[in-house]
Every structure is written in structure tokens, then in C-alpha cells.
Write a protein that holds these residues in place. Structure first.
Motif, mmCIF file in Angstrom:
data_model
loop_
_atom_site.group_PDB
_atom_site.id
_atom_site.type_symbol
_atom_site.label_atom_id
_atom_site.label_comp_id
_atom_site.label_asym_id
_atom_site.label_seq_id
_atom_site.Cartn_x
_atom_site.Cartn_y
_atom_site.Cartn_z
ATOM 1 N N ALA A 1 0.811 -1.223 0.000
ATOM 2 C CA ALA A 1 0.000 0.000 0.000
ATOM 3 C C ALA A 1 0.846 1.274 0.000
ATOM 4 C CB ALA A 1 -0.958 -0.016 1.187
ATOM 5 N N ASP A 2 2.015 1.251 0.653
ATOM 6 C CA ASP A 2 2.848 2.457 0.675
ATOM 7 C C ASP A 2 4.072 2.324 -0.246
ATOM 8 O OD1 ASP A 2 4.149 0.560 2.163
ATOM 9 O OD2 ASP A 2 4.492 1.817 3.922
ATOM 10 N N LYS A 3 4.005 1.376 -1.179
ATOM 11 C CA LYS A 3 5.137 1.158 -2.091
ATOM 12 C C LYS A 3 4.678 1.129 -3.547
ATOM 13 C CE LYS A 3 7.074 -1.624 1.616
ATOM 14 N NZ LYS A 3 5.848 -1.485 2.446
ATOM 15 N N LEU A 4 3.575 1.794 -3.823
ATOM 16 C CA LEU A 4 2.983 1.700 -5.157
ATOM 17 C C LEU A 4 3.887 2.296 -6.237
ATOM 18 C CD1 LEU A 4 -0.733 2.590 -4.299
ATOM 19 C CD2 LEU A 4 0.337 0.338 -4.445
ATOM 20 N N ASP A 5 4.768 3.207 -5.849
ATOM 21 C CA ASP A 5 5.691 3.785 -6.833
ATOM 22 C C ASP A 5 6.607 2.723 -7.435
ATOM 23 O OD1 ASP A 5 4.585 6.207 -6.356
ATOM 24 O OD2 ASP A 5 6.340 7.111 -5.415
ATOM 25 N N TYR A 6 6.711 1.579 -6.751
ATOM 26 C CA TYR A 6 7.608 0.521 -7.226
ATOM 27 C C TYR A 6 6.848 -0.572 -7.976
ATOM 28 C CZ TYR A 6 10.678 2.852 -3.932
ATOM 29 O OH TYR A 6 11.415 3.802 -3.276
ATOM 30 N N ALA A 7 5.574 -0.348 -8.236
ATOM 31 C CA ALA A 7 4.755 -1.413 -8.834
ATOM 32 C C ALA A 7 5.034 -1.592 -10.320
ATOM 33 C CB ALA A 7 3.274 -1.127 -8.615
ATOM 34 N N GLY A 8 5.660 -0.585 -10.951
ATOM 35 C CA GLY A 8 5.996 -0.734 -12.365
ATOM 36 C C GLY A 8 5.267 0.238 -13.271
ATOM 37 N N PHE B 1 -0.342 -5.838 -25.012
ATOM 38 C CA PHE B 1 -0.543 -6.985 -25.913
ATOM 39 C C PHE B 1 0.383 -8.140 -25.542
ATOM 40 C CE2 PHE B 1 -1.858 -3.092 -27.935
ATOM 41 C CZ PHE B 1 -3.174 -3.413 -28.216
ATOM 42 N N THR B 2 0.579 -8.290 -24.236
ATOM 43 C CA THR B 2 1.345 -9.439 -23.744
ATOM 44 C C THR B 2 0.537 -10.130 -22.650
ATOM 45 O OG1 THR B 2 2.477 -8.109 -22.070
ATOM 46 C CG2 THR B 2 3.577 -8.338 -24.194
ATOM 47 N N GLU B 3 0.911 -11.354 -22.378
ATOM 48 C CA GLU B 3 0.302 -12.138 -21.314
ATOM 49 C C GLU B 3 1.386 -12.465 -20.297
ATOM 50 O OE1 GLU B 3 -3.010 -13.079 -21.500
ATOM 51 O OE2 GLU B 3 -3.111 -11.985 -23.384
ATOM 52 N N ILE B 4 0.976 -12.603 -19.054
ATOM 53 C CA ILE B 4 1.929 -13.038 -18.026
ATOM 54 C C ILE B 4 1.752 -14.542 -17.818
ATOM 55 C CG2 ILE B 4 2.632 -12.834 -15.613
ATOM 56 C CD1 ILE B 4 3.160 -10.327 -17.191
ATOM 57 N N LYS B 5 2.829 -15.269 -18.004
ATOM 58 C CA LYS B 5 2.826 -16.709 -17.698
ATOM 59 C C LYS B 5 3.680 -16.937 -16.450
ATOM 60 C CE LYS B 5 3.315 -19.982 -20.886
ATOM 61 N NZ LYS B 5 4.033 -20.669 -21.982
ATOM 62 N N THR B 6 3.115 -17.642 -15.498
ATOM 63 C CA THR B 6 3.847 -17.920 -14.264
ATOM 64 C C THR B 6 4.123 -19.415 -14.183
ATOM 65 O OG1 THR B 6 2.824 -16.046 -13.157
ATOM 66 C CG2 THR B 6 3.770 -17.762 -11.751
ATOM 67 N N VAL B 7 5.390 -19.774 -14.039
ATOM 68 C CA VAL B 7 5.770 -21.184 -14.002
ATOM 69 C C VAL B 7 6.351 -21.526 -12.629
ATOM 70 C CG1 VAL B 7 7.037 -23.023 -15.160
ATOM 71 C CG2 VAL B 7 6.308 -21.020 -16.461
ATOM 72 N N TRP B 8 5.775 -22.565 -12.036
ATOM 73 C CA TRP B 8 6.268 -23.073 -10.751
ATOM 74 C C TRP B 8 7.133 -24.303 -11.032
ATOM 75 C CZ3 TRP B 8 3.847 -21.971 -5.673
ATOM 76 C CH2 TRP B 8 2.854 -20.988 -5.731
ATOM 77 N N HIS B 9 8.372 -24.279 -10.551
ATOM 78 C CA HIS B 9 9.244 -25.442 -10.668
ATOM 79 C C HIS B 9 9.541 -25.958 -9.263
ATOM 80 C CE1 HIS B 9 10.339 -24.569 -14.907
ATOM 81 N NE2 HIS B 9 10.197 -23.313 -14.536
ATOM 82 N N THR B 10 9.463 -27.254 -9.092
ATOM 83 C CA THR B 10 9.825 -27.808 -7.788
ATOM 84 C C THR B 10 11.336 -27.730 -7.600
ATOM 85 O OG1 THR B 10 9.730 -29.944 -8.893
ATOM 86 C CG2 THR B 10 7.911 -29.416 -7.459
ATOM 87 N N ALA C 1 9.144 -6.285 -17.259
ATOM 88 C CA ALA C 1 7.758 -6.645 -16.942
ATOM 89 C C ALA C 1 7.617 -7.973 -16.216
ATOM 90 C CB ALA C 1 6.922 -6.681 -18.219
ATOM 91 N N GLY C 2 8.670 -8.780 -16.189
ATOM 92 C CA GLY C 2 8.580 -10.070 -15.518
ATOM 93 C C GLY C 2 9.381 -10.051 -14.230
ATOM 94 N N ASN C 3 9.183 -11.045 -13.416
ATOM 95 C CA ASN C 3 9.971 -11.140 -12.180
ATOM 96 C C ASN C 3 9.840 -12.522 -11.562
ATOM 97 O OD1 ASN C 3 7.488 -8.932 -11.375
ATOM 98 N ND2 ASN C 3 7.434 -10.924 -10.390
ATOM 99 N N THR D 1 6.702 -12.560 -19.586
ATOM 100 C CA THR D 1 5.724 -12.019 -20.525
ATOM 101 C C THR D 1 5.819 -12.783 -21.843
ATOM 102 O OG1 THR D 1 7.371 -10.395 -21.095
ATOM 103 C CG2 THR D 1 5.619 -9.665 -19.660
ATOM 104 N N GLU D 2 4.668 -12.948 -22.488
ATOM 105 C CA GLU D 2 4.616 -13.568 -23.814
ATOM 106 C C GLU D 2 3.644 -12.777 -24.677
ATOM 107 O OE1 GLU D 2 3.587 -17.696 -23.355
ATOM 108 O OE2 GLU D 2 5.643 -18.207 -22.804
ATOM 109 N N PRO D 3 3.823 -12.824 -26.005
ATOM 110 C CA PRO D 3 2.889 -12.110 -26.870
ATOM 111 C C PRO D 3 1.491 -12.722 -26.782
ATOM 112 C CG PRO D 3 4.319 -13.545 -28.156
ATOM 113 C CD PRO D 3 4.870 -13.536 -26.753
ATOM 114 N N THR D 4 0.466 -11.881 -26.948
ATOM 115 C CA THR D 4 -0.921 -12.335 -26.828
ATOM 116 C C THR D 4 -1.344 -13.226 -27.992
ATOM 117 O OG1 THR D 4 -1.529 -10.440 -25.487
ATOM 118 C CG2 THR D 4 -3.300 -11.487 -26.714
#
Lengths: 510, 286
Positions: free
Chosen positions: A135-142, B273-282, B128-130, B144-147
Motif C-alpha cells: 500500500a505504501d510502495k505503489l511507486d515501485y509497482a511498475g 498486448f502481452t500475457e503473463i505466464k507464471t511457471v512453478w518449478h519444484t 515486466a517479468g519477475n 511475458t509472452e505475446p498475446t
């Protein structure tokens, strides 16, 4: 008593202090709705739990006005740190009342207490805790400096994870500075109303969160209300389409989390025992009432027979029954309407030629129940391979090559989830790249975390919930335009040269 | 002895080839002084559908190209434009008027727009990803991937810069596009198709239709094999109906922009015009 039988171990309902009737929670108070009240019942016993108010057009208007007032005068003026502290308070109150909430959820929804106690409610608290810190870090949301909330958010949630879906919606909305009018599903309103009591305990300013109950018509009135700026919906693709149509041309920001027909791909080198557990968790968790369920098992031909044998053997050990019993694996189907749908789609599977197998469960005399069921000999054109059943029904398809597995997995208008089971790391990464799905689980399934974005490709909806990306569904860039201007460039006016010169001069002066 | 000018035949650009409308229709395009310039192909529903088929077929090769490669291809579009700047200045001047300096500036900005987006090809995913710090033994990554296939209604003006500003951000992530060019000023966009044809972009990745957007866009909005629709140039169409029609297949819709700042460059245009794909790896030692 065989070794599989257990003495009953029910969680006590004595922990609940329910009222016989619940009103709408608007502007910090419970008030009576003007629609026709309805009952919420336990799907495992068909016993009534409480009488619930129904919001009509007038009530929806009052709720949206309260949210607007509190947005203008209170919530959008609080600094982020204070908003965050309210959310932290809520997270703590949920932890303190977690057992009570779990019992209420299982009673009202029919899901096993071990799931509501160990998965749903802990995630609810975690979700508020996670977004409280944003809530107080929205500037870092992108979105650059000083991103802005939309205003009043209309949120409509489903019955499969009632309180968890509430948390997914309310926590990021409030962290971003929006106020909320939320409508829980008509078959599972109970925990949302207990949540309203938690808001009172948290001393939340009135009108920041308003909870209105009712059926589809109430939801329709809410998302169509002209003073709503943001609409968030989780539920069926059919209703999602209707909402997308309804908001067209309005500039309301819309996010949708809709249906799925998740592919769970098992390669022949998969760790087989883990895969069996993962497949079971993927489709029989929460009676299969999961939009991201792994409802299509896509298994390499060479291990098909072995895997199906193991699955049947494992499913035969699952205990179906009283959701409040701590040993229950499979609870009740949420409503008679859903049970009918599951039965109809399963019958269609048999008629179309797939082979049906159901675990040999003793069904309780009252309530709504469906045994864990597997369809084999399924082809891609069968309705059980195409339609979302939203129940404990698994369809099994086979493949020979990775390319065929990928093609079959992507052969659906949905794109919410997928699973990959193989011991080969490079194959996981290559297959994950090719799957058109928003969430991919490798050697696991149905994992959720507040820091992890969740949402679909294609007809499974748009926008994400969870994580930094989930926050972006409730924020817009601080610049006045939809898209912020990154650099000064040619304007579209008749005399771009002059305008460019002007802007350059301005730059120099600044 | 004076040279007698040879006028160019302006065609649609579908699947990497220059074609007349299958309908046999054309419409007249006039210059700024309302003098006839050319008969331009008037795309039909069938042309639009052919373009979608081409865009879908090109999706795997364009989205599957390396980010470095996509960046180089977009940069090459800028290079070729640079070499043909005089032609584009003349076409803009003829269509929009406003003086040579403005037309030249529009070409410069168009070239710079392609360069700007070219540079994002191998960077937007990093911004855009993390990774996500989930509880439990999992490595969790959002990318991110194209739509997919995106339909674009290009702005009427500025004819070339508006086109590039609408198409480049959609293209850079690997989407393939079907664009309806400016109806009154389609020639710069149609000439740009000659640039695209020699730029190493896979055939079908960009398809350009000239014609009446009010006629063609409803077919694109309802087409089941289009994933998103960019209404940047649809401000004077009935875009609410297009959005409602797109809802049937749950397309992503980016409505006309409120401030009409058509030529702005922004990362958000790419991400829309991108989609976020999230992948979980054990994670496991055993």
C-alpha cells in the motif's frame, strides 16, 4: 472396520456464533436489503444455515454511493502506510479467527475442513498480509511514480473458494486505494458476512468495503452501475462474456478470471508416485470445483495403463463424506444445480463413447455428492475433453511425442493452467514455453501464493491476480493519459514542427 | 525529353504478397487538394479473413524468433525507411499537406519510433517479468509472452507515424498483426508494406488492409482466431459495438486513447498486448 475406515472426527461447529439472519453490509452497517431474502444451506446435509438479505437496484445504488463517498473523502486521501495498516490488521484478525472461518467455509460450501483449514484460510490471511505491504510502495509497482487507483471497484466472486476469492479481490483493490462493493456467490455468502464483522473489528472506515448479497441479478446491477470504475469478476466464461459485453464502451477497467480445461501432461520418465498424487490433487482437490483444475490428463501412451491402475487404486482410498470431518478427502458438491451439470456432462461422456470409472464410494443419504470419476478412451472431440465440468471428473488422453502433447494441451479455447510431469529439466522449460496458459506447474499442481500472479490466456480471461502483476489490475499510470508519454514527440496537430519546437523550448526552460 | 510518370498500383499486403482485393473492389484516394491519386484496393471480409489466417500461421515463427532477432528486424525496418525517406516525405506531403518540413519530421519520428521499439525487443521481458518469493520449495517465475494475433485499426493521421506508432509496439513482443490502414491516407502505409517485405520479417507477420474500417472491423472484432484488438484509430467508429463484439471471444481490447496522443512511445503499449505466464518449478536435492 477395515484399515481404511476411521472413527468420525468432526470439527465442532460450537466455535461459530452465527446470527439467524444477515443483512447487507453497507457503509459500515448491516442493513436489510429490499430484495427477497434467501437461505444459505449446507450442501452436505441440506440444513439451512442462515437467512440472507438480497440487494435490489436501490440497495446496489446505496452501496455504490457509500463506496464513492468513502473513496472521495476517506480512502483515497489516506496515505499508503495507513491503508496498509488497516490491511495488516485484517490479516491478523483472520489469523485469530481462522478456525471459525474454516468451519463456516466448510459448512456453507461443502469443502473438506482439512482444505479450508490448511489451504483456504491461511492463504486468505497471507493475501492480506502481502498486499498490506504494497500500500505504501505503489511507486515501485511498475507504472512509474504516483500511480492512481481507479475509484470504486465492483467485484463479483464465485462459490468455489468463497473467502479466498474475496481476499484475492479486496486486498489488492484496497492496497491500491480503491474502495469496494463486493458480491459473494448466493450459495456461499457466509464467510463474506463474517468478514464484514472482521472489518468492524478492524475499525475500518465505513463504506471502504461494502458487501451485498444476492444472486445473478444483483451482480448484474452492480457491474452495470454507472458510477463503478473498475469491474473484477471470477466465475464462468459465459458470465464473463456477458460482463465484457456490458462494460464495452464505458471505459470501466475490467479483469476477468474465468473457466479452464487444464492439461496435466505426464511424460513416461515422470516420478510416477508424485505424479499420481499431483493428478489427484489437480482434479479432486475441492471436488474439482477449481477453475485451474487439471481436468485433462494427457499421458504418454507407454505408461497409460500403469498410471490409470495406480490412479484407480489411489482414488479407492479417498474418503468421501462429512466436510467437517478431519479425515474427509472429498466433500459435497456445492449445489444441486452444479451436481446436475456434472451428471449431465458425465452422461454425455458415456454416450459419446468414453469409458467411465467411478470410485466405489458410499454416498450419504442427504446432500449433494458425486464420486471421483475417470474417463478413459477419450478423444479430443469428446465433450468431456472440451467442456469445463467443474467437478471431480478427469478425462484421460494419450500422446506419443512431446509435440503431440503440446498440441493437445493447447487444443482448447481456454488457457488458464497446465501441469508438466517429467524428470528432465530442459523438457520442462521447453514445454512450458509452448503452453498457452497463464499458470504452469512443473512436477506439482494447484499451488497458490499471494506473491504469484494467477490468470488466463485466451478465453480464460484477462488480468492477473496475485503478486505485483495483480496490483496492476487496480492501478493506472499517474499520467493523465491511458498510456503515459515516455518522450516528447510529434503531436498529431496540424503543425507538428511548431509544437515540437515548443516542447523542446519548454524542456530547456525546465 | 521529359519522362512520363508511371503511377504505382497500390495493393493489399497479405501473407507477404501484394494482392488486389478478392472482391475486385477499389476506392479512389485523393491528395490534399482533392485531386485523384490512385485507385486503392478496397479490402473485403474475405481479405480480412485471409489476413487472419496468414497472421496465425506466422505467429510461431515470429514469436519463436529470438528477442535479439526481432529487435534486429525492427531496426532493419528503420534502416530501409531511412533509405526511402524522400518517397515517404512526398507521399505524406501529397496526402496530408502541411509543408515539407512537417512531412520530413513525420518520417524522422517514424524511423525513430521503429528504432525505439526495436531496442525494447530484448528488454521489455526483463522489466515486466519477475521471480516471485513463494512459500515452499519452488522456483517461481513470471514471464511475458505475446498475446497472439492482434488486429489494429490505424489512426487516420498522421498517416505514416500513426501507423508505426500503433503497429511497432504490438509487433515487438512477437504478436502478428492485421492492420487496417488510414482510409483517407492509405498510401504511406501501403508503401511501408514494401519496406516490410524486404525487412526479413516473416511473411504474414504484418498484414495491411486498405478500405473502409467501418465495414471490415466488425469482422475482425468477432473473428474467433484473433486474440486482441487495438482500437487506437477507431475513435470515430462505433467502437463500443466493436468492443462488445470482441467480448464474445474474450479478446483483449484497448480502446481509443482519451487524449489522442497517437504518436507517444510507451512500454505500456507493448505490455497491453502481452500475457503473463507464471511457471512453478519444484526444488529438490533428491
Amino acid at each position: 472396520m477395515t484399515f481404511l475406515e476411521y472413527a468420525p472426527a468432526p470439527e465442532s461447529k460450537a466455535i461459530l456464533k452465527l446470527k439467524p439472519e444477515y443483512g447487507l453490509f453497507i457503509d459500515g452497517k448491516f442493513i436489510s436489503g429490499h430484495g427477497k431474502p434467501f437461505q444459505t444451506i449446507s450442501p452436505s446435509t441440506e440444513d439451512p444455515i442462515a437467512t440472507i438479505s438480497c440487494a435490489n437496484e436501490q440497495d446496489v445504488d446505496v452501496a455504490v454511493s457509500a463506496a464513492r463517498r468513502s473513496y472521495e473523502h476517506i480512502w483515497s486521501r489516506l496515505n499508503g502506510a495507513v491503508r496498509g495498516k488497516y490491511l495488516f490488521r485484517i490479516a491478523r484478525l483472520i489469523q485469530e479467527r481462522s478456525r471459525e472461518l474454516a468451519v463456516a467455509e466448510s459448512w456453507d460450501n461443502g469443502k473438506p475442513i482439512k482444505e479450508s483449514r490448511d489451504v483456504d484460510i491461511p492463504l486468505v490471511a497471507a493475501w492480506f498480509f502481502y498486499y498490506a505491504g504494497w500500500a505504501d510502495k505503489l511507486d515501485y509497482a511498475g507504472l512509474g511514480a504516483d500511480p492512481q487507483p481507479f475509484g470504486v471497484a465492483a467485484q463479483v466472486i464465485p462459490w468455489n473458494f468463497p473467502l479466498l476469492m474475496l481476499a484475492w479481490k479486496i486486498a489488492p483493490a484496497l492496497a491500491a486505494g480503491n474502495t469496494v462493493v463486493l458480491k459473494p456467490a448466493e450459495t456461499t455468502p457466509l464467510t463474506a458476512l463474517l468478514f464484514a464483522e472482521i472489518l468492524e473489528q478492524a475499525d475500518m472506515p465505513p463504506g471502504v468495503v461494502n458487501i451485498i448479497t444476492g444472486a445473478g441479478e444483483t451482480g448484474r446491477l452492480l457491474v452495470n452501475h454507472p458510477d463503478v470504475n473498475k469491474v473484477a469478476f471470477t466465475g464462468s466464461t459465459a458470465v464473463g462474456r456477458e460482463i465484457a459485453r456490458a462494460v464495452s464502451g464505458t471505459h470501466k477497467k475490467l479483469t476477468l478470471e474465468l473457466g479452464g480445461k487444464g492439461a496435466n501432461i505426464v511424460f513416461e520418465d515422470a516420478p510416477i508416485d508424485q505424479a499420481v498424487e499431483g493428478i489427484v490433487n489437480g482434479i479432486f482437490f475441492n471436488q474439482g470445483h477449481v477453475c485451474c483444475a487439471g481436468s485433462r490428463l494427457i499421458v504418454q501412451e507407454s505408461i497409460h495403463d500403469d498410471l490409470i491402475e495406480r490412479l484407480k487404486s489411489r482414488l479407492s482410498t479417498l474418503r468421501l463424506g462429512d466436510p467437517l470431518d478431519k479425515n474427509t478427502d472429498i466433500g459435497a458438491i456445492n449445489s444441486p444445480a452444479q451436481l446436475e451439470r456434472i451428471k449431465a456432462l458425465s452422461s454425455a461422456g458415456e454416450v459419446e463413447g468414453a469409458t467411465r470409472w467411478s470410485a466405489d464410494c458410499v454416498m450419504p443419504a442427504k446432500g449433494f455428492w458425486f464420486p471421483p470419476t475417470i474417463f478413459t478412451n477419450v478423444s479430443t472431440s469428446h465433450s468431456v475433453a472440451r467442456d469445463e465440468i467443474f467437478g471431480p471428473v478427469l478425462s484421460v488422453l494419450t500422446f506419443r511425442t512431446p509435440a503431440e502433447a503440446i498440441a493437445k494441451a493447447n487444443n482448447t479455447p481456454y488457457g488458464l493452467s497446465a501441469g508438466i510431469w517429467t524428470d528432465k529439466g530442459s523438457r520442462i522449460l521447453a514445454v512450458a514455453d509452448e503452453l498457452r496458459a497463464g499458470v504452469v506447474w512443473a512436477n506439482t499442481f494447484n499451488r497458490f501464493d499471494p506473491s504469484s500472479p494467477f490468470g488466463g490466456y485466451k478465453e480464460s480471461g484477462y488480468g492477473r491476480e496475485g503478486g505485483r502483476h495483480g496490483l496492476l489490475a487496480y492501478l493506472k499510470s499517474g499520467a493523465p493519459a491511458t498510456f503515459k508519454r515516455s518522450e516528447k514527440q510529434v503531436p498529431t496537430s496540424a503543425s507538428p514542427v511548431k509544437a515540437i519546437r515548443r516542447s523542446r523550448m519548454t524542456k530547456r526552460v525546465v | 525529353m521529359s519522362h512520363m510518370m508511371i503511377p504505382k498500383t497500390y495493393k493489399l499486403y497479405i501473407n507477404g504478397t501484394f494482392v488486389r482485393s478478392e472482391s475486385g473492389r477499389s476506392y479512389q484516394v485523393f491528395d490534399k487538394n482533392h485531386v485523384f491519386v490512385a485507385n486503392v484496393a478496397m479490402a473485403s471480409r474475405k481479405d480480412a479473413r485471409d489476413a487472419v489466417v496468414a497472421a496465425r500461421s506466422a505467429f510461431s515463427s515470429w514469436s519463436g524468433a529470438s528477442a535479439y532477432n526481432r529487435g534486429q528486424v525492427l531496426y532493419r525496418i528503420a534502416e530501409i525507411l531511412e533509405g526511402r525517406r524522400e518517397q515517404f516525405i512526398a507521399e505524406i506531403l501529397q496526402a496530408e499537406g502541411g509543408g515539407r518540413a512537417n512531412a520530413a519530421l513525420q518520417v524522422n519520428e517514424t524511423i525513430d519510433t521503429w528504432v525505439w521499439y526495436a531496442g525494447w525487443a530484448d528488454k521489455y521481458a526483463q522489466v515486466a517479468g519477475n521471480t516471485n518469493p513463494v512459500t515452499g520449495p519452488y522456483f517461481n517465475l513470471s514471464v511475458t509472452e505475446p498475446t497472439g494475433v492482434v488486429s489494429v485499426i490505424a489512426p487516420k493521421r498522421p498517416s505514416l507515424l500513426g501507423f508505426a506508432s500503433a503497429v511497432a509496439p504490438v509487433l515487438v513482443s512477437g504478436n502478428t498483426v492485421v492492420v487496417i490502414a488510414s482510409q483517407p491516407h492509405p498510401l504511406p502505409a501501403l508503401s511501408l508494406s514494401e519496406v516490410l517485405a524486404t525487412s526479413d520479417i516473416p511473411k504474414g507477420a504484418v498484414n495491411i488492409l486498405s478500405g473502409n474500417p467501418a465495414e471490415i472491423s466488425p469482422w475482425l472484432a468477432s473473428h474467433a482466431d484473433i486474440n486482441a484488438i487495438y482500437l487506437i484509430g477507431a475513435g470515430d467508429l462505433n467502437w463500443a459495438d466493436l468492443q462488445a463484439s470482441a467480448a464474445e471471444t474474450l479478446k483483449r481490447v484497448v480502446p481509443p486513447e482519451a487524449d489522442n496522443d497517437i504518436a507517444s512511445r510507451s512500454l505500456e503499449r507493448i505490455l497491453a498486448f502481452t500475457e503473463i505466464k507464471t511457471v512453478w518449478h519444484t526444488k529438490s536435492l533428491s
